[in-house]
Design an enzyme around this catalytic site. Structure first.
Site, PDB file in Angstrom:
ATOM      1  N   LYS A   6       0.805  -1.224   0.000  1.00 38.66           N
ATOM      2  CA  LYS A   6       0.000   0.000   0.000  1.00 38.66           C
ATOM      3  C   LYS A   6       0.844   1.284   0.000  1.00 38.66           C
ATOM      4  CE  LYS A   6      -4.513  -1.066   0.380  1.00 38.66           C
ATOM      5  NZ  LYS A   6      -4.498  -2.529   0.358  1.00 38.66           N
ATOM      6  N   SER A 260       0.705 -10.158  -1.018  1.00 39.35           N
ATOM      7  CA  SER A 260       0.536  -8.705  -0.938  1.00 39.35           C
ATOM      8  C   SER A 260       0.689  -8.107   0.453  1.00 39.35           C
ATOM      9  CB  SER A 260      -0.838  -8.341  -1.487  1.00 39.35           C
ATOM     10  OG  SER A 260      -1.826  -9.117  -0.841  1.00 39.35           O
TER      11      SER A 260
HETATM   12  C1  LIG Z   1      -5.249  -3.472  -0.062  1.00 38.29           C
HETATM   13  C2  LIG Z   1      -4.805  -4.858  -0.141  1.00 38.29           C
HETATM   14  C3  LIG Z   1      -5.164  -5.698  -1.208  1.00 38.29           C
HETATM   15  C4  LIG Z   1      -6.097  -5.291  -2.325  1.00 38.29           C
HETATM   16  O1  LIG Z   1      -5.700  -4.150  -3.036  1.00 38.29           O
HETATM   17  P1  LIG Z   1      -6.783  -3.306  -3.857  1.00 38.29           P
HETATM   18  O2  LIG Z   1      -5.971  -2.268  -4.538  1.00 38.29           O
HETATM   19  O3  LIG Z   1      -7.770  -2.737  -2.894  1.00 38.29           O
HETATM   20  O4  LIG Z   1      -7.439  -4.246  -4.814  1.00 38.29           O
HETATM   21  C5  LIG Z   1      -4.644  -6.982  -1.230  1.00 38.29           C
HETATM   22  N1  LIG Z   1      -3.855  -7.442  -0.245  1.00 38.29           N
HETATM   23  C6  LIG Z   1      -3.497  -6.676   0.793  1.00 38.29           C
HETATM   24  C7  LIG Z   1      -2.608  -7.252   1.841  1.00 38.29           C
HETATM   25  C8  LIG Z   1      -3.963  -5.358   0.889  1.00 38.29           C
HETATM   26  O5  LIG Z   1      -3.615  -4.612   1.939  1.00 38.29           O
END
Ligand SMILES: *Cc1c(COP(=O)(O)O)cnc(C)c1O
Length: 329
Positions: A6, A260
């Site tokens: 993020k 992510s």
């Molecule tokens: C925010 C987030 C997502 C999804 O991202 P988007 O841009 O909202 O689709 C996926 N995994 C994690 C760990 C996140 O913090």
């Protein structure tokens, strides 16, 4: 560190603000990773950040944001209420609102993940699996990767109980979900973005839906192979890649799954360690009444002799003649 991607979007948007905007400060609403991304970016850019979080946010989460130097305001019972309050404050105090996904600069920042994947490629790539919440990460990655390597498939992954993007793509318009599952809290989004959706319509090849059990199984796999602990949203793409490869019988192809985020809530870990076996093996909970007599468990075990009993919970009822027993087989 912020333990998720993020920071990329938040920093990219905030680095483009004018000095005057930076002096006035920024604001966002988030119950999790976006808050940390904004707080860390603000710290680096020397600007003030206000983060509005729902009052239900666990203390460890808002404390870690506060530690990064941001001002935390706890307001509202839900994310939506926190967001309305953040937008109100932003108008009253001249702060700049930093959205979690729905802005071209956020999308472009998240898209740098795609750039890094393409740079590290050493041969043909079949597909990239991307977790989807509001769609900022996948829109950025897809827009970049389809421009430079159009043959690589971009596959989104959503929990089956938080499938706003899959439904929206199917219907050709943004669909608002009434109820969503919150287990993978980083992707628990009721409606995808205005900016992200058309990019997904143009560039995303498909969406895979996975269960909570499959997510837990992938968290376990990642732990066993690398000793890394992913949060549920962070393991989503891995679960989707596994389901997809199994479904299409893919062998010998290279695929990438984006892990992510690693902001695992410690209390959630217990649930996670209990569920992966449900995800892989047929395991079930069988509530039964057993007579309070010697040998009744043995009798039960013989009845289900083809299955292994992994857990046995005895709830004793002191009034009745029978006891409720939970056998997990
Ligand atoms: C925010 C987030 C997502 C999804 O991202 P988007 O841009 O909202 O689709 C996926 N995994 C994690 C760990 C996140 O913090």
């Amino acid at each position: 560190a912020a333990f998720s991607f993020k920071l990329r979007g938040a920093y990219n948007m905030m680095a483009k603000l004018s000095q005057e905007q930076l002096n006035n400060g920024v604001i966002c609403s988030s119950a999790g990773n976006h808050a940390q991304g904004v707080a860390l970016s603000a710290q680096r850019l020397g600007c003030h950040a206000v983060i509005v979080m729902p009052v239900t946010t666990p203390e460890n989460k808002w404390r870690s944001v506060e530690k990064l130097g941001a001002t935390v305001v706890l307001k509202g019972d839900s994310y939506d209420e926190a967001q309305s309050y953040a937008k109100l404050l932003c108008e009253e105090e001249g702060l700049t609102f930093i959205p979690p996904f729905d802005h071209p600069d956020i999308i472009a920042g998240q898209g740098t993940v795609g750039m890094e994947i393409v740079r590290q490629l050493q041969g043909p790539l079949h597909a990239i699996f991307v977790p989807v919440g509001g769609g900022g990460l996948i829109a950025g990655i897809a827009a970049y990767v389809k421009r430079v390597c159009p043959e690589v498939k971009i596959i989104g992954v959503e929990p089956s109980d938080a499938n706003a993007m899959a439904l929206s793509l199917f219907h050709g318009q943004r669909v608002m979900l009434e109820h969503i599952g919150g287990f993978a809290d980083g992707v628990a989004v009721k409606v995808v973005g205005k900016e992200t959706f058309p990019l997904c319509q143009d560039f995303v090849d498909g969406i895979v839906l996975v269960s909570q059990d499959a997510i837990c199984a992938s968290i376990k796999d990642m732990f066993e192979e690398n000793r890394n602990i992913l949060e549920p949203s962070g393991a989503l793409a891995l679960a989707g890649a596994e389901a997809y490869c199994k479904y299409y019988g893919l062998k010998g192809e290279t695929v990438v799954a984006i892990s992510s985020g690693a902001n695992m809530n410690f209390d959630t870990l217990r649930l996670v360690t209990e569920l992966p076996d449900v995800g892989r093996k047929p395991e079930a909970v069988l509530p039964t009444f057993s007579p309070k007599e010697q040998g009744s468990f043995k009798e039960f075990a013989e009845l289900v002799s083809r299955m292994n009993i992994t857990e046995f919970k005895h709830i004793y009822d002191s009034h009745g003649k029978e006891a409720l027993v939970l056998h997990r087989t």
